[in-house]
Design a protein around this motif. Structure first.
Motif, PDB file in Angstrom:
ATOM      1  N   CYS A  30       0.826  -1.217   0.000  1.00 27.28           N
ATOM      2  CA  CYS A  30       0.000   0.000   0.000  1.00 27.28           C
ATOM      3  C   CYS A  30       0.850   1.252   0.000  1.00 27.28           C
ATOM      4  N   SER A  81     -11.088  12.131  -2.411  1.00 29.98           N
ATOM      5  CA  SER A  81      -9.807  12.750  -2.732  1.00 29.98           C
ATOM      6  C   SER A  81      -9.567  12.631  -4.237  1.00 29.98           C
ATOM      7  N   ARG A 103      -6.123  10.172  -4.529  1.00 28.88           N
ATOM      8  CA  ARG A 103      -6.034   8.851  -3.927  1.00 28.88           C
ATOM      9  C   ARG A 103      -7.398   8.185  -3.936  1.00 28.88           C
ATOM     10  N   SER A 123      -8.577   5.651  -2.360  1.00 29.04           N
ATOM     11  CA  SER A 123      -9.033   5.063  -1.100  1.00 29.04           C
ATOM     12  C   SER A 123      -9.341   6.103  -0.028  1.00 29.04           C
ATOM     13  N   ASP A 164      -9.432   6.419   5.152  1.00 28.73           N
ATOM     14  CA  ASP A 164      -8.669   5.591   4.217  1.00 28.73           C
ATOM     15  C   ASP A 164      -9.203   4.170   4.350  1.00 28.73           C
ATOM     16  N   SER A 193      -4.050  18.250  -2.387  1.00 24.85           N
ATOM     17  CA  SER A 193      -5.059  17.983  -1.360  1.00 24.85           C
ATOM     18  C   SER A 193      -5.229  19.174  -0.431  1.00 24.85           C
ATOM     19  N   CYS A 238      -1.887  13.119   0.073  1.00 26.98           N
ATOM     20  CA  CYS A 238      -2.051  13.703  -1.263  1.00 26.98           C
ATOM     21  C   CYS A 238      -1.059  13.110  -2.260  1.00 26.98           C
ATOM     22  N   THR A 239      -0.558  11.895  -1.988  1.00 30.93           N
ATOM     23  CA  THR A 239       0.357  11.203  -2.887  1.00 30.93           C
ATOM     24  C   THR A 239      -0.174   9.799  -3.129  1.00 30.93           C
ATOM     25  N   LEU A 240      -0.314   9.443  -4.393  1.00 25.39           N
ATOM     26  CA  LEU A 240      -0.800   8.110  -4.741  1.00 25.39           C
ATOM     27  C   LEU A 240       0.211   7.068  -4.303  1.00 25.39           C
ATOM     28  N   GLN A 241      -0.249   6.093  -3.528  1.00 31.87           N
ATOM     29  CA  GLN A 241       0.638   5.081  -2.978  1.00 31.87           C
ATOM     30  C   GLN A 241       0.834   3.929  -3.961  1.00 31.87           C
ATOM     31  N   GLU A 297      -1.979   1.167  -4.993  1.00 30.04           N
ATOM     32  CA  GLU A 297      -3.228   1.579  -4.333  1.00 30.04           C
ATOM     33  C   GLU A 297      -4.437   1.339  -5.230  1.00 30.04           C
ATOM     34  N   LYS A 298      -4.324   1.656  -6.525  1.00 31.63           N
ATOM     35  CA  LYS A 298      -5.454   1.451  -7.437  1.00 31.63           C
ATOM     36  C   LYS A 298      -5.838  -0.026  -7.505  1.00 31.63           C
TER      37      LYS A 298
END
Length: 570
Positions: free
Chosen positions: A126, A413, A416, A418, A433, A462, A483-486, A489-490
């Motif tokens: 994640c 968001s 992100r 989630s 989250d 964000s 505010c950063t895509l992990q 995550e998608k």
């Protein structure tokens, strides 16, 4: 100083014979470091050495031969009496071995360890790989937020910041609609003005919008960013052009407008960019073209019976339309806690209401699709926030816990998939989250003492803005991990949505099956009850007929007996 010491070196010649010779090697004396000597408090003596040997090896290249050989693994393989080539014998042996309690216990222990390792790996996926100088992966997930500025209503009589809209291109501009939502309790000297703010200049608004009635909702046009559409408290629709001044360019006619406050307006992303539609608690969804605001182009009545009767219509509070979706469907959140899925192409269908989703106990104040997965949408109402799938109509796939205070707004968001945000009546901002904590927020922040009525997140990052009951808009800066895509995550969110949707489908099927069984059993019980009643009636009739026959028989015998006695006396 140097001290020569005797030392032997041996050499190996081509004949593999050793040749020893004597040579001299000089050793160097390294004095101690003064700094280390002060720390240790004693003299460090290094004047000692060991006799070392110098080796020179010369060997000839010899040829060698590679041989491949196998090995017979006895432990963990087949038993000696089992022929591994006989499939029937091995199948019987495996079946017998799997029934062994020791084998079952070992498999269960191994499975639990594997499951734990997989869960740990999913949790690590994640987050992005953060490596230190030694290459160790570390990640500290500590979400936080802080208030960086505030935009206050410049009027003496404070009003609620009911709607927020970020400029599509200029991320420093924010349009805020101000209104009093308490029915017939607005002060007489209350201002009707709404404002466009520059968040870098918080002292005064950049531009004033002067409507005929207070604005409840306000939205920027993504096609032409100079144009804004607004819905008023009296039910009228109007639009502004920032190049033309503070007055509205055109307003809708009162007789063709809504009869209740307009709670939501949405732009349709068409080539012209002039089409919009609005929703109100009068039970109508009206479609407009700002080039001619005299009357709406289409009209939809939210009547569950699909007869177009306004008396039975559901009051609309929120609305959602995903312009990127090919399907011409939009969602409407109602006062009754239902989400109504409608068909936008009213002229090509006789059934504009496609389906309804039920699950809330009060008005749905927020309704928004996930920007990464449009089939899943978020609703905020009563004391909970819920995530839905279009394939499941009876219940939501994910729901939060019940809070002590009302939830008044929420949104996803933009960066992100989630993460989403909600605001409550006690002035609290919650950050969620669903991958980390599906039931509880990962961040709970007390923003102010009054109720928070609106929230929006800037698309660029964000930066979150929250509008309060007293008209103050607070800007909050989220921490970088929010505010950063992990990493992955998608994929994880998609898998989570699919898993929860499949689970709800199974539960829904089981519920329907039980309902049908209860219905069939109730029908059988009713049929058996009728048969029992008929049997009791028949038994009762037969009983009374038997009683009457016995009475008649007794009477006849009594009559015969009396007649015989009379003959005897004569």
């Amino acid at each position: 100083s140097t001290c020569p010491s005797p030392f032997l070196a041996f050499k190996m010649d081509m004949d593999h014979s050793c040749d020893f010779s004597e040579s001299d090697v000089e050793h160097e004396d390294i004095p101690p470091d003064p700094a280390l000597q002060e720390i240790c408090g004693s003299e460090v003596n290094t004047e000692f050495s060991k006799d070392m040997s110098e080796v020179t090896t010369v060997s000839t290249m010899t040829s060698f031969e590679k041989v491949s050989q196998g090995i017979n693994h006895v432990e963990g393989g087949w038993a000696k009496m089992i022929n591994a080539d006989d499939t029937e014998v091995t199948a019987r042996y495996k079946k017998k071995y799997l029934k062994d309690e020791h084998c079952q216990h070992t498999v269960m222990e191994t499975a639990s360890v594997m499951e734990h390792c997989n869960q740990c790996k999913d949790a690590e996926d994640c987050f992005p790989d953060l490596k230190d100088e030694k290459g160790v992966q570390e990640m500290e997930y500590e979400p936080s937020a802080r208030i960086i500025s505030m935009l206050r209503d410049p009027n003496k009589v404070k009003r609620t910041a009911t709607s927020l809209s970020w400029h599509p291109l200029d991320y420093h501009k924010l349009a805020v609609a101000y209104s009093c939502l308490e029915f017939q309790r607005a002060p007489k000297n209350m201002s009707f003005d709404s404002y466009i703010w520059n968040i870098e200049i918080c002292n005064k608004p950049e531009m004033t919008l002067k409507p005929i009635s207070p604005l409840v909702c306000l939205e920027y046009n993504h096609k032409d960013t100079h144009i804004l559409i607004g819905g008023s408290y009296n039910g009228q629709i109007g639009y502004w052009d920032t190049r033309s001044g503070s007055q509205p360019v055109q307003m809708s006619a009162t007789e063709h407008s809504h009869k209740d406050p307009v709670y939501k307006v949405i732009w349709l992303q068409t080539k012209i960019g002039t089409e919009t539609f609005s929703a109100s608690t009068d039970g109508q969804v009206l479609f407009w073209d700002i080039r001619n605001m005299n009357e709406p182009t289409k009209r939809l009545v939210l009547d569950p019976s699909k007869k177009g009767n306004r008396e039975n219509a559901l009051g609309a509070v929120s609305m959602e339309f995903e312009n990127s979706m090919v399907r011409a469907k939009f969602l409407v959140g109602t006062e009754q806690g239902l989400v109504v899925s409608c068909n936008r192409k009213l002229e090509t269908t006789d059934d504009p209401i496609v389906c309804m989703y039920s699950g809330h106990h009060g008005p749905i104040y927020a309704l928004q699709r996930n920007p990464f997965f449009p089939k899943n949408f978020l609703t905020v109402a009563d004391w909970t926030a819920r995530i839905w799938s279009e394939d499941i109509k009876e219940s939501s796939i994910i729901s939060s816990k019940y809070h002590m205070t009302y939830l008044l707004d929420g949104c996803w968001s933009p960066v992100r998939p989630s993460v989403f945000f909600t605001v409550k009546m006690d002035g609290t901002l919650d950050v969620w989250d669903i991958l980390f904590k599906p039931k509880d927020p990962i961040l709970n922040l007390k923003v102010c003492d009054e109720a928070l009525y609106s929230i929006r997140v800037r698309d660029k990052d964000s930066l979150v803005c929250c509008g309060s009951q007293l008209g103050t808009v607070r800007l909050l800066k989220m921490s970088p991990d929010l505010c950063t895509l992990q990493k992955n995550e998608k994929a994880l969110v998609s898998e989570m949505f699919e898993r929860e949707t499949k689970r709800e489908k199974i539960l829904e099927g089981q519920y329907r099956e039980r309902h049908q069984m209860k219905h069939s059993s109730s029908v059988e019980d009713e049929g058996g009850k009728d048969d029992m009643e008929e049997l009791l009636a028949y038994t009762e009739r037969e009983f009374f007929e038997t009683v009457e026959a016995e009475k008649k028989k007794i009477k006849d015998e009594e009559k015969e007996r009396r007649s015989g006695m009379f003959c005897f006396q004569v």
